[in-house]
Design an enzyme around this catalytic site. Structure first.
Site, PDB file in Angstrom:
ATOM      1  N   ASP A  27       0.821  -1.212   0.000  1.00 32.32           N
ATOM      2  CA  ASP A  27       0.000   0.000   0.000  1.00 32.32           C
ATOM      3  C   ASP A  27       0.861   1.270   0.000  1.00 32.32           C
ATOM      4  O   ASP A  27       1.941   1.292   0.585  1.00 32.32           O
ATOM      5  CB  ASP A  27      -0.872  -0.022   1.267  1.00 32.32           C
ATOM      6  CG  ASP A  27      -1.984   0.997   1.197  1.00 32.32           C
ATOM      7  OD1 ASP A  27      -2.282   1.502   0.095  1.00 32.32           O
ATOM      8  OD2 ASP A  27      -2.547   1.313   2.253  1.00 32.32           O
ATOM      9  N   GLY A  28       0.345   2.308  -0.637  1.00 32.87           N
ATOM     10  CA  GLY A  28       1.001   3.610  -0.576  1.00 32.87           C
ATOM     11  C   GLY A  28       1.621   4.056  -1.889  1.00 32.87           C
ATOM     12  O   GLY A  28       2.286   5.102  -1.935  1.00 32.87           O
ATOM     13  N   TRP A  32       2.959   7.880  -2.686  1.00 31.76           N
ATOM     14  CA  TRP A  32       4.380   8.012  -3.037  1.00 31.76           C
ATOM     15  C   TRP A  32       4.515   8.849  -4.308  1.00 31.76           C
ATOM     16  O   TRP A  32       5.362   9.745  -4.383  1.00 31.76           O
ATOM     17  CB  TRP A  32       4.965   6.613  -3.238  1.00 31.76           C
ATOM     18  CG  TRP A  32       6.437   6.568  -3.535  1.00 31.76           C
ATOM     19  CD1 TRP A  32       7.457   6.457  -2.639  1.00 31.76           C
ATOM     20  CD2 TRP A  32       7.047   6.636  -4.842  1.00 31.76           C
ATOM     21  NE1 TRP A  32       8.674   6.442  -3.286  1.00 31.76           N
ATOM     22  CE2 TRP A  32       8.445   6.549  -4.642  1.00 31.76           C
ATOM     23  CE3 TRP A  32       6.560   6.747  -6.145  1.00 31.76           C
ATOM     24  CZ2 TRP A  32       9.360   6.582  -5.689  1.00 31.76           C
ATOM     25  CZ3 TRP A  32       7.468   6.789  -7.198  1.00 31.76           C
ATOM     26  CH2 TRP A  32       8.852   6.706  -6.968  1.00 31.76           C
ATOM     27  N   GLU A  74     -12.154  -4.838  -4.866  1.00 34.56           N
ATOM     28  CA  GLU A  74     -12.698  -3.479  -4.749  1.00 34.56           C
ATOM     29  C   GLU A  74     -11.927  -2.474  -5.609  1.00 34.56           C
ATOM     30  O   GLU A  74     -12.394  -1.357  -5.845  1.00 34.56           O
ATOM     31  CB  GLU A  74     -12.663  -3.005  -3.280  1.00 34.56           C
ATOM     32  CG  GLU A  74     -13.689  -3.697  -2.371  1.00 34.56           C
ATOM     33  CD  GLU A  74     -13.361  -5.150  -2.084  1.00 34.56           C
ATOM     34  OE1 GLU A  74     -12.174  -5.473  -1.899  1.00 34.56           O
ATOM     35  OE2 GLU A  74     -14.299  -5.983  -2.071  1.00 34.56           O
ATOM     36  N   ASN A  75     -10.748  -2.859  -6.076  1.00 35.85           N
ATOM     37  CA  ASN A  75      -9.912  -1.911  -6.836  1.00 35.85           C
ATOM     38  C   ASN A  75     -10.477  -1.562  -8.218  1.00 35.85           C
ATOM     39  O   ASN A  75     -10.012  -0.612  -8.859  1.00 35.85           O
ATOM     40  CB  ASN A  75      -8.470  -2.423  -6.980  1.00 35.85           C
ATOM     41  CG  ASN A  75      -7.643  -2.300  -5.717  1.00 35.85           C
ATOM     42  OD1 ASN A  75      -6.727  -3.073  -5.469  1.00 35.85           O
ATOM     43  ND2 ASN A  75      -7.954  -1.308  -4.882  1.00 35.85           N
ATOM     44  N   TRP A  76     -11.504  -2.284  -8.664  1.00 35.46           N
ATOM     45  CA  TRP A  76     -12.136  -1.946  -9.950  1.00 35.46           C
ATOM     46  C   TRP A  76     -12.794  -0.575  -9.893  1.00 35.46           C
ATOM     47  O   TRP A  76     -13.131   0.003 -10.925  1.00 35.46           O
ATOM     48  CB  TRP A  76     -13.187  -3.002 -10.327  1.00 35.46           C
ATOM     49  CG  TRP A  76     -12.607  -4.366 -10.536  1.00 35.46           C
ATOM     50  CD1 TRP A  76     -12.712  -5.423  -9.683  1.00 35.46           C
ATOM     51  CD2 TRP A  76     -11.831  -4.831 -11.646  1.00 35.46           C
ATOM     52  NE1 TRP A  76     -12.041  -6.515 -10.193  1.00 35.46           N
ATOM     53  CE2 TRP A  76     -11.492  -6.177 -11.394  1.00 35.46           C
ATOM     54  CE3 TRP A  76     -11.375  -4.240 -12.829  1.00 35.46           C
ATOM     55  CZ2 TRP A  76     -10.733  -6.939 -12.275  1.00 35.46           C
ATOM     56  CZ3 TRP A  76     -10.619  -5.005 -13.715  1.00 35.46           C
ATOM     57  CH2 TRP A  76     -10.306  -6.334 -13.434  1.00 35.46           C
ATOM     58  N   ARG A  78     -11.438   2.091  -9.138  1.00 30.95           N
ATOM     59  CA  ARG A  78     -10.476   3.140  -9.549  1.00 30.95           C
ATOM     60  C   ARG A  78     -10.711   3.530 -11.013  1.00 30.95           C
ATOM     61  O   ARG A  78     -11.443   2.850 -11.720  1.00 30.95           O
ATOM     62  CB  ARG A  78      -9.054   2.612  -9.351  1.00 30.95           C
ATOM     63  CG  ARG A  78      -8.817   2.321  -7.882  1.00 30.95           C
ATOM     64  CD  ARG A  78      -7.407   1.985  -7.581  1.00 30.95           C
ATOM     65  NE  ARG A  78      -7.286   1.821  -6.137  1.00 30.95           N
ATOM     66  CZ  ARG A  78      -6.165   1.949  -5.467  1.00 30.95           C
ATOM     67  NH1 ARG A  78      -5.053   2.226  -6.091  1.00 30.95           N
ATOM     68  NH2 ARG A  78      -6.141   1.794  -4.163  1.00 30.95           N
ATOM     69  N   SER A 203      -8.267  -4.791   5.079  1.00 33.97           N
ATOM     70  CA  SER A 203      -8.725  -4.529   3.708  1.00 33.97           C
ATOM     71  C   SER A 203      -9.108  -5.790   2.923  1.00 33.97           C
ATOM     72  O   SER A 203      -8.688  -5.957   1.775  1.00 33.97           O
ATOM     73  CB  SER A 203      -7.663  -3.734   2.938  1.00 33.97           C
ATOM     74  OG  SER A 203      -7.425  -2.500   3.562  1.00 33.97           O
TER      75      SER A 203
END
Ligand code: FPP
Length: 247
Positions: A27-28, A32, A74-76, A78, A203
């Site tokens: 993550d991050g 970044w 869940e990233n869909w 984006r 998550s």
């Protein structure tokens, strides 16, 4: 960039009590990139480099299984651009890295739901899975289109179908059977879960398998995470007292 020195940390590690399985929530990447005025894609690219370094040090240490969370169910949500970039990055990684995985005797694993992933990603995955299937030194699981709730739902559905077909009786359903129907069937549960970027949540990652894992958090963003951080986490893990619910 000069190679990261880590011999001092390596010396502090007890090679007889290594975690068998390390899981990482990478993550991050976005933060970044934002901190550098770069697009999020640059963060993901740098995140892939961090993943390479962590895979390398785990292989060097002799960690049996490493699981990295690369894309959740869940990233869909984006943007299409970001999702498209990540899919391209996965395909690139899978096609480029196979030779190195074979050289290093690393076996690839896939955790997640195939349904919903583009055909070219699945093709690249299947090729890499096939090509590395007989490697034995380390298992590297990529969790892509993965969600713990989805995995459990798929397992329950599969068990229900087995009951319906008369292959098993309801009374035979126990924790071992459930575990055997998960994407991680046959693999040890993670001993250690690492989450960078200062977030303190699971998550939807490995909900069943993390039951007794030790958590290790870091404020570093994933692209800044290096071999020294991984070794520091393992050293800390080795100072924990694990009781698995016992006294
Ligand atoms: C979470 O950070 C990261 C992701 C959703 C993608 C992880 C992907 C990689 C590390 C790329 C490499 C992977 C492979 C398999 C080659 P975020 O984007 O949510 O960061 P933020 O919370 O700072 O926005």
């Amino acid at each position: 960039m000069p190679a990261e020195q880590y011999g001092d940390l390596l010396q502090q590690i007890d090679m007889t009590s290594l975690p068998a399985h390390i899981a990482v929530i990478m993550d991050g990447n976005g933060r970044w990139a934002a901190a550098r005025g770069l697009p999020r894609s640059a963060g993901h690219k740098a995140g892939a480099e961090a993943m390479r370094a962590v895979t390398e040090i785990c292989r060097e240490l002799g960690i049996q299984t490493l699981t990295v969370y690369a894309f959740s169910t869940e990233n869909w949500k984006r943007s299409a651009d970001e999702v498209g970039f990540l899919m391209k990055l996965f395909v690139e990684y899978l096609s480029k890295e196979v030779d190195l995985m074979n050289e290093q005797d690393i076996r690839l694993g896939f955790l997640g739901k195939r349904e919903g992933l583009p055909a070219h990603v699945l093709t690249a995955f299947d090729r890499a899975l096939d090509s590395t299937a007989n490697n034995k030194s380390m298992q590297l699981n990529l969790a892509i289109n993965y969600g713990g709730r989805d995995e459990l739902t798929r397992a329950v559905r599969s068990i229900a179908a087995q009951v319906q077909a008369g292959a098993i009786q309801t009374a035979q359903i126990d924790t071992n059977l459930l575990a055997a129907n998960l994407d991680t069937a046959g693999q040890p549960d993670p001993d250690l879960l690492i989450r960078p970027s200062g977030e303190l949540r699971i998550s939807n990652f490995l909900l069943w398998q993390l039951a007794y894992s030790e958590f290790w958090y870091s404020d570093k963003l994933w692209p800044d995470f290096g071999k020294r951080d991984l070794l520091t986490a393992v050293i800390d893990f080795q100072h924990r007292s694990r009781r698995f619910g016992g006294a």
